[in-house]
Design a protein around this motif. Sequence first.
Motif, short mmCIF file in Angstrom:
data_model
loop_
_atom_site.label_atom_id
_atom_site.label_comp_id
_atom_site.label_asym_id
_atom_site.label_seq_id
_atom_site.Cartn_x
_atom_site.Cartn_y
_atom_site.Cartn_z
N SER A 120 0.79 -1.22 0.00
CA SER A 120 0.00 0.00 0.00
C SER A 120 0.83 1.28 0.00
O SER A 120 0.41 2.29 -0.55
N LEU A 121 1.99 1.24 0.63
CA LEU A 121 2.81 2.46 0.76
C LEU A 121 3.88 2.49 -0.33
O LEU A 121 5.07 2.64 -0.06
N LEU A 122 3.45 2.36 -1.56
CA LEU A 122 4.38 2.19 -2.67
C LEU A 122 5.19 3.45 -2.98
O LEU A 122 6.18 3.38 -3.70
N SER A 123 4.78 4.60 -2.46
CA SER A 123 5.52 5.84 -2.69
C SER A 123 6.61 6.06 -1.64
O SER A 123 7.40 7.01 -1.75
N LEU A 124 6.64 5.21 -0.64
CA LEU A 124 7.53 5.43 0.50
C LEU A 124 8.99 5.44 0.09
O LEU A 124 9.46 4.57 -0.63
N GLN A 125 9.70 6.47 0.56
CA GLN A 125 11.12 6.61 0.26
C GLN A 125 11.98 6.47 1.52
O GLN A 125 13.14 6.08 1.43
N LYS A 126 11.39 6.81 2.67
CA LYS A 126 12.16 6.80 3.91
C LYS A 126 11.33 6.14 5.00
O LYS A 126 10.25 6.61 5.34
N LEU A 127 11.86 5.03 5.54
CA LEU A 127 11.17 4.29 6.58
C LEU A 127 12.12 4.12 7.76
O LEU A 127 13.15 3.46 7.66
N GLY A 136 9.79 -10.58 14.89
CA GLY A 136 9.46 -11.28 13.65
C GLY A 136 10.52 -11.08 12.57
O GLY A 136 11.60 -10.56 12.83
N LYS A 137 10.22 -11.47 11.37
CA LYS A 137 11.15 -11.40 10.25
C LYS A 137 11.01 -10.10 9.47
O LYS A 137 10.00 -9.40 9.59
N VAL A 138 12.03 -9.80 8.71
CA VAL A 138 11.94 -8.67 7.78
C VAL A 138 11.13 -9.15 6.58
O VAL A 138 11.58 -10.03 5.83
N PRO A 139 9.92 -8.63 6.37
CA PRO A 139 9.08 -9.16 5.30
C PRO A 139 9.64 -8.86 3.91
O PRO A 139 10.17 -7.78 3.66
N THR A 140 9.52 -9.83 3.05
CA THR A 140 10.02 -9.64 1.68
C THR A 140 9.19 -8.60 0.92
O THR A 140 9.66 -8.09 -0.11
N GLN A 141 8.01 -8.29 1.42
CA GLN A 141 7.17 -7.29 0.76
C GLN A 141 7.83 -5.91 0.75
O GLN A 141 7.50 -5.07 -0.10
N LEU A 142 8.76 -5.67 1.69
CA LEU A 142 9.47 -4.39 1.68
C LEU A 142 10.26 -4.19 0.39
O LEU A 142 10.55 -3.06 0.00
N CYS A 143 10.62 -5.29 -0.25
CA CYS A 143 11.37 -5.19 -1.50
C CYS A 143 10.56 -4.58 -2.63
O CYS A 143 11.11 -4.20 -3.66
N GLN A 144 9.24 -4.48 -2.45
CA GLN A 144 8.39 -3.87 -3.46
C GLN A 144 8.40 -2.35 -3.39
O GLN A 144 7.85 -1.69 -4.28
N LEU A 145 9.03 -1.80 -2.33
CA LEU A 145 9.13 -0.34 -2.20
C LEU A 145 10.30 0.13 -3.06
O LEU A 145 11.39 0.40 -2.57
N SER A 146 10.05 0.22 -4.33
CA SER A 146 11.13 0.47 -5.29
C SER A 146 11.78 1.83 -5.13
O SER A 146 12.90 2.04 -5.61
N ASN A 147 11.11 2.78 -4.46
CA ASN A 147 11.67 4.12 -4.29
C ASN A 147 12.39 4.29 -2.96
O ASN A 147 12.87 5.38 -2.65
N LEU A 148 12.46 3.22 -2.17
CA LEU A 148 13.03 3.32 -0.82
C LEU A 148 14.51 3.70 -0.88
O LEU A 148 15.30 3.09 -1.59
N GLN A 149 14.88 4.71 -0.10
CA GLN A 149 16.27 5.17 -0.02
C GLN A 149 16.83 5.06 1.40
O GLN A 149 18.04 4.96 1.57
N ILE A 150 15.96 5.07 2.40
CA ILE A 150 16.38 4.92 3.79
C ILE A 150 15.54 3.83 4.43
O ILE A 150 14.30 3.91 4.44
#
Length: 411
Positions: A120-127, A136-150
């Motif tokens: 849902s947060l596909l625009s996210l750049q900084k988390l 828990g685990k680092v979800p693989t869904q985070l890899c879909q945040l293609s604009n993530l820089q932080i």
Amino acid sequence: MRKLQVLDLSGNAFTGSIPYSITRVKQLMRLGLSDNLLSGKIPDWWYELQQLHVLDLSGNNLSGSIPPVRSPPSLFWLRLCRNNHSGELPESLRNCNTLLALDIGDNKINGTIPEWFGESLLSLQKLRMTSNMIHGKVPTQLCQLSNLQILDLSHNKLTGSIPSCLGSLRGLKFVKFYRWFPNYGYFSYVFTPEMELVEQGTKKRYTFNLDQVNLIDLSCNNLHGEIPNEITGLSALGALNLSWNQLSGRIPEEMGRMLQLETLDLSSNHLSGSIPLSMTSITSLSHLNLSHNNLCGPIPSTNQFGTFTDPSCFEGNPELCGKPLITDCSRAKKKDEREIEDDEHKIRLCFFEGAGVGFIVAFLATFSGLMIKKSWAYCCFRFMEEFGERTIRCCLAFMTGLNSIFRVRRN
């Protein structure tokens, strides 16, 4: 006041709760109440501010869980760090699909990282979710945040392995030179983005240069497994911190591909093997910490590695040698050869000791059996007598034959 667009009361000493009267300012685009002494819960009425772009409530004494939100359509900056928030993240946060930055670090938030972040947060750049109680685990869904820089998930209770798909984050593959926030005309000039990040071992507050920071920080968790080789493809990554985990295996041989890397901290893990020579090609590297692992072999000395003169960068690796450590590689090699010779001597000694013990045990077992049953003893002694007589006869015949040969040669 109804046409007010920016309300910034940060850095004061305001106390009490956040007043409802703020909702009367319908044109409000930025609300900054950071670094005060505000307490109580976050009110659930702030979504009534439909023109709100930025909400910064960081650095207060706000507590309780983050309330369910119905996001204003233009909200792109949500900063709730350095408070006492607890509980899990509300699923309604997925409605904030215009978010570019989410900072909820330094709280007491628990639960897991929601998988819907990557849906849902596909625009996210900084988390930034550092210093919470997230498990828990680092979800693989985070890899879909293609604009993530932080991506800062440090100081939590995360387990499992590092997802190899993090190497596909496009926002960390290419160097960007444009400003990260959208152009809102007048509003863009009065808003200064701000975020606290740990880089080169110290916490820094980034403002105008925040858009140039490319960082992954997964330190101080309980992650295990190997460092995925795919992560070396993040050629625009400037800081990588994986320290204080349970990582094992070797440092990826292709680490030298990360040419923009300025900070690399892999300390306090269980990494083994040698330091890859390819890392000497990372000429931008200014902060390196490989201490307290199981690394071995010589420390590279060319290019940027010649500037790492602090032994603490490599200490805690008993098998490492070379400058800046006091362990000389030639001495270490001789020590290894001596250790190999000592091991071979111990093996031979153990073999002879084992053979001697085995002979004694066999002799005692045989002697005991013969003493118990006399018929066996009679047969055994008779066999030994006959075998001895035949052996003597053969020896005499052999000696007689040798004497005959010598006599013939003499004649």
